[in-house]
Design a protein around this motif. Sequence first.
Motif, short mmCIF file in Angstrom:
data_model
loop_
_atom_site.label_atom_id
_atom_site.label_comp_id
_atom_site.label_asym_id
_atom_site.label_seq_id
_atom_site.Cartn_x
_atom_site.Cartn_y
_atom_site.Cartn_z
N GLY A 176 0.82 -1.20 0.00
CA GLY A 176 0.00 0.00 0.00
C GLY A 176 0.86 1.24 0.00
O GLY A 176 2.07 1.19 -0.23
N ALA A 177 0.23 2.38 0.28
CA ALA A 177 0.97 3.63 0.38
C ALA A 177 1.88 3.60 1.61
O ALA A 177 1.54 2.98 2.63
CB ALA A 177 0.00 4.81 0.47
N SER A 178 3.02 4.26 1.51
CA SER A 178 3.99 4.24 2.62
C SER A 178 3.37 4.72 3.92
O SER A 178 3.61 4.14 4.99
CB SER A 178 5.20 5.12 2.26
OG SER A 178 5.89 4.59 1.15
N LYS A 179 2.55 5.78 3.86
CA LYS A 179 1.95 6.31 5.09
C LYS A 179 1.05 5.28 5.76
O LYS A 179 0.93 5.25 6.98
CB LYS A 179 1.14 7.57 4.76
CG LYS A 179 2.00 8.78 4.43
CD LYS A 179 1.12 10.00 4.20
CE LYS A 179 1.96 11.23 3.88
NZ LYS A 179 1.12 12.44 3.65
N ALA A 180 0.42 4.46 4.94
CA ALA A 180 -0.53 3.48 5.50
C ALA A 180 0.18 2.31 6.15
O ALA A 180 -0.28 1.79 7.17
CB ALA A 180 -1.46 2.98 4.40
N ILE A 181 1.28 1.85 5.57
CA ILE A 181 1.91 0.64 6.09
C ILE A 181 3.01 0.91 7.11
O ILE A 181 3.37 0.02 7.89
CB ILE A 181 2.46 -0.24 4.94
CG1 ILE A 181 3.65 0.44 4.25
CG2 ILE A 181 1.38 -0.57 3.95
CD1 ILE A 181 4.33 -0.46 3.24
#
Length: 319
Positions: A176-181
């Motif tokens: 997923g997006a870096s911020k999410a993971i």
Amino acid sequence: MNSKKTNIIEYLKQKNVKRFSLFFAIAFVFLIFSKLSNDYKQNIKLKISLVNVDDEVILQNDSLNTIMAFIEAKGFALVPYLFKDYKTIVIDAKTDITTKKDVFIFNVQKNKFLIERQLGTSYELLSVQPDTLRLSYSKRATKVIPIVLNKAINFAIGYDVKGNYKLDIDSLKVVGASKAIDKLTSISTDVLTLNNVNTSINERVTIDVSHHSDIEVFPKFINVSANVTRFTEGKVNVPVTIINKPNNVEINHFPKTVILSFYVDLEAYNSITANDFIVECNYLERSENQTYLVPKLIKKPDLIKRINMKQKRIDFIKL
């Protein structure tokens, strides 16, 4: 008499019409078969489907993943294309594709044999366009995190799990997006709910992503197993050991032993003895003027499921 003649004539006319219709239908079928037995040349669309693509890869534009093939085949072989205007060709991203930054490159001319093999012997591949297919892609961020088993399992009386629950994998890939993971440190399964269990467990459980709509996990399921067997309760008297007592201090403590109740599988019950346990009281942990010590279980067999110490304090007097 005239009425009878009229009926006979009408009957013969109807019979001739039916006979003509039958002959016409047979002739039409033969005509169709004759036409379908001829060779035809035409263009067909080949839609490329990539397999063995890394989970984090996203193809940018599926509409560009097509090849135009000019083929020759019998009419019978072309009938399916009256209902579907393309055929899917499976390409392995690991072996059939050249991977470069942000683009997969498929050499169509060099790999014509792959297309011919999947088209089948009914088709002769005359030409393909384009010579090279370029498939743009992007990559999402990835991370490997541990799996936490979420369970609500009730056992039948006298049964429990021997050892630990076993997961076929202990971690998975999150995409997923870096911020999410970046904020994820672990991920749980859906609740494994079982009741009145008295046999070994072997269940498939879904990974819970209900609170993470912006990520994907691979795999999406895991297998959980556990050895369920009969358990029983036992008791032992274990001596209490006083540690960290100054050499110049003499005390007398009571009781000298504590009773430990434990829960263990039936097969291991007879192998458990008092020597498998250590109970200690740390003299230095007492407060000033305190006349008792707190016993702590320091050692127990790994086979023990649950354990309880009846005595919560050890009284002592200084001599």
